[in-house]
Design a protein around this motif. Sequence first.
Motif, PDB file in Angstrom:
ATOM      1  N   ALA A   8      24.426  69.734  66.965  1.00  0.00           N
ATOM      2  CA  ALA A   8      24.972  69.323  68.141  1.00  0.00           C
ATOM      3  C   ALA A   8      26.406  69.294  68.448  1.00  0.00           C
ATOM      4  CB  ALA A   8      24.261  68.309  68.815  1.00  0.00           C
ATOM      5  N   PHE A   9      27.214  69.524  69.470  1.00  0.00           N
ATOM      6  CA  PHE A   9      28.849  69.290  69.503  1.00  0.00           C
ATOM      7  C   PHE A   9      28.858  68.422  70.687  1.00  0.00           C
ATOM      8  CE2 PHE A   9      28.206  73.293  67.429  1.00  0.00           C
ATOM      9  CZ  PHE A   9      28.896  73.424  66.267  1.00  0.00           C
ATOM     10  N   LEU A  10      29.489  67.385  70.444  1.00  0.00           N
ATOM     11  CA  LEU A  10      29.731  66.112  71.322  1.00  0.00           C
ATOM     12  C   LEU A  10      30.965  66.367  72.036  1.00  0.00           C
ATOM     13  CD1 LEU A  10      28.326  63.568  68.807  1.00  0.00           C
ATOM     14  CD2 LEU A  10      27.128  64.826  70.532  1.00  0.00           C
ATOM     15  N   ASP A  11      31.015  66.028  73.434  1.00  0.00           N
ATOM     16  CA  ASP A  11      32.106  65.948  74.172  1.00  0.00           C
ATOM     17  C   ASP A  11      32.836  64.595  74.241  1.00  0.00           C
ATOM     18  OD1 ASP A  11      34.150  66.153  76.100  1.00  0.00           O
ATOM     19  OD2 ASP A  11      33.103  66.903  77.559  1.00  0.00           O
ATOM     20  N   PHE A  12      33.508  64.141  73.465  1.00  0.00           N
ATOM     21  CA  PHE A  12      34.252  62.680  73.518  1.00  0.00           C
ATOM     22  C   PHE A  12      35.213  62.515  74.556  1.00  0.00           C
ATOM     23  CE2 PHE A  12      32.649  62.436  68.730  1.00  0.00           C
ATOM     24  CZ  PHE A  12      31.689  61.790  69.217  1.00  0.00           C
ATOM     25  N   VAL A  13      35.625  63.476  74.979  1.00  0.00           N
ATOM     26  CA  VAL A  13      36.688  63.281  76.155  1.00  0.00           C
ATOM     27  C   VAL A  13      36.391  62.119  77.130  1.00  0.00           C
ATOM     28  CG1 VAL A  13      38.164  64.239  77.933  1.00  0.00           C
ATOM     29  CG2 VAL A  13      37.617  65.678  76.136  1.00  0.00           C
ATOM     30  N   GLY A  14      37.323  61.071  77.035  1.00  0.00           N
ATOM     31  CA  GLY A  14      37.252  59.999  78.038  1.00  0.00           C
ATOM     32  C   GLY A  14      36.230  58.752  77.168  1.00  0.00           C
ATOM     33  N   ARG A  15      35.472  59.058  76.127  1.00  0.00           N
ATOM     34  CA  ARG A  15      34.490  58.232  75.722  1.00  0.00           C
ATOM     35  C   ARG A  15      34.959  57.440  74.497  1.00  0.00           C
ATOM     36  NH1 ARG A  15      29.994  60.440  78.309  1.00  0.00           N
ATOM     37  NH2 ARG A  15      30.120  62.667  78.730  1.00  0.00           N
ATOM     38  N   ARG A  16      34.630  56.139  74.755  1.00  0.00           N
ATOM     39  CA  ARG A  16      34.984  55.124  73.671  1.00  0.00           C
ATOM     40  C   ARG A  16      34.338  55.543  72.280  1.00  0.00           C
ATOM     41  NH1 ARG A  16      36.908  49.623  73.853  1.00  0.00           N
ATOM     42  NH2 ARG A  16      36.057  48.434  72.253  1.00  0.00           N
ATOM     43  N   VAL A  17      34.939  55.785  71.329  1.00  0.00           N
ATOM     44  CA  VAL A  17      34.663  55.852  69.849  1.00  0.00           C
ATOM     45  C   VAL A  17      35.137  54.662  69.068  1.00  0.00           C
ATOM     46  CG1 VAL A  17      34.468  57.391  67.791  1.00  0.00           C
ATOM     47  CG2 VAL A  17      34.041  58.378  70.393  1.00  0.00           C
ATOM     48  N   LEU A  18      34.131  54.163  68.239  1.00  0.00           N
ATOM     49  CA  LEU A  18      34.696  52.952  67.475  1.00  0.00           C
ATOM     50  C   LEU A  18      34.885  53.615  66.084  1.00  0.00           C
ATOM     51  CD1 LEU A  18      35.349  50.027  66.684  1.00  0.00           C
ATOM     52  CD2 LEU A  18      32.827  49.831  66.312  1.00  0.00           C
ATOM     53  N   VAL A  19      36.041  53.190  65.459  1.00  0.00           N
ATOM     54  CA  VAL A  19      36.111  53.611  63.855  1.00  0.00           C
ATOM     55  C   VAL A  19      36.337  52.385  63.226  1.00  0.00           C
ATOM     56  CG1 VAL A  19      37.391  55.034  62.127  1.00  0.00           C
ATOM     57  CG2 VAL A  19      37.038  55.873  64.599  1.00  0.00           C
ATOM     58  N   VAL A  20      35.358  52.194  62.452  1.00  0.00           N
ATOM     59  CA  VAL A  20      35.314  50.869  61.503  1.00  0.00           C
ATOM     60  C   VAL A  20      35.820  51.148  60.035  1.00  0.00           C
ATOM     61  CG1 VAL A  20      33.924  48.931  60.313  1.00  0.00           C
ATOM     62  CG2 VAL A  20      33.549  49.922  62.690  1.00  0.00           C
ATOM     63  N   GLY A  21      37.069  50.515  59.885  1.00  0.00           N
ATOM     64  CA  GLY A  21      37.940  51.271  58.714  1.00  0.00           C
ATOM     65  C   GLY A  21      39.183  52.141  58.880  1.00  0.00           C
ATOM     66  N   ALA A  22      40.212  51.804  58.178  1.00  0.00           N
ATOM     67  CA  ALA A  22      41.373  52.503  58.900  1.00  0.00           C
ATOM     68  C   ALA A  22      42.067  53.101  57.288  1.00  0.00           C
ATOM     69  CB  ALA A  22      42.082  51.738  59.409  1.00  0.00           C
ATOM     70  N   GLY A  23      41.635  53.336  56.408  1.00  0.00           N
ATOM     71  CA  GLY A  23      42.071  54.116  54.943  1.00  0.00           C
ATOM     72  C   GLY A  23      42.332  55.304  55.274  1.00  0.00           C
ATOM     73  N   PRO A  24      42.594  55.969  54.256  1.00  0.00           N
ATOM     74  CA  PRO A  24      43.211  57.398  54.325  1.00  0.00           C
ATOM     75  C   PRO A  24      41.870  58.382  54.647  1.00  0.00           C
ATOM     76  CG  PRO A  24      43.946  56.471  52.168  1.00  0.00           C
ATOM     77  CD  PRO A  24      43.095  55.298  52.819  1.00  0.00           C
ATOM     78  N   VAL A  25      40.704  57.855  54.391  1.00  0.00           N
ATOM     79  CA  VAL A  25      39.515  58.878  54.672  1.00  0.00           C
ATOM     80  C   VAL A  25      39.371  58.608  56.030  1.00  0.00           C
ATOM     81  CG1 VAL A  25      37.186  59.228  54.223  1.00  0.00           C
ATOM     82  CG2 VAL A  25      38.545  58.737  52.496  1.00  0.00           C
ATOM     83  N   ALA A  26      39.371  57.544  56.691  1.00  0.00           N
ATOM     84  CA  ALA A  26      39.244  57.441  58.055  1.00  0.00           C
ATOM     85  C   ALA A  26      40.199  58.030  58.898  1.00  0.00           C
ATOM     86  CB  ALA A  26      39.330  56.116  58.282  1.00  0.00           C
ATOM     87  N   ALA A  27      41.480  58.071  58.338  1.00  0.00           N
ATOM     88  CA  ALA A  27      42.638  58.508  59.066  1.00  0.00           C
ATOM     89  C   ALA A  27      42.401  60.131  59.494  1.00  0.00           C
ATOM     90  CB  ALA A  27      43.856  58.564  58.288  1.00  0.00           C
TER      91      ALA A  27
END
Length: 183
Positions: A8-27
């Motif tokens: 599936a391909f997801l339309d994230f426009v205007g949708r809240r997406v949480l990212v846990v972690g903020a290292g180089p891989v997360a970037a």
Amino acid sequence: MARRLYPAFLDFVGRRVLVVGAGPVAAAKISRLVEAGADVVVVAPDVAPEIEHLRLEVVRRPFRPSDLEGCWFVVSAAPPDVNAAVIREANRRGIFVNAVDDPRNASAYAGSGFRRGPVTVAISTGGDAPALARVMREALERLVGTDVEDWTALAARLRDDWRREGTPIASRRDALLAALSHL
């Protein structure tokens, strides 16, 4: 055992997406989510410098279950124990989680992909062999030329005609192949 995945391909426009972690891989994941139009919220005690300039909300602290409120999707790029806590809480709320390089703690698996105009091509190994997915993506990138944008425009015009004319779906494939051969 291979996962039985639904592509599936997801339309994230205007949708809240949480990212846990903020290292180089997360970037890298964060950059693609922002590019896709998601309203990204990053929760992490430490944040890689390449993330700081992006348009998103950053919360500098460890993950809390309440971070999932209002989220459509989660990318967890944290240590396995944190990823396990994220998937446990997300499952309770019916939210899919892509745990980066941690398929055990995931319910969604991001493919390796590329875009040519409006066409997106992605390959997934269900998180088991991301390097293989990248190699396959690179091979496909070399095969898919830039003229795919012209193909897409033609296919969209033909689709409109076919709908208007009531052309059966079963006969559209051959008609499209014939039209493409004239480009």
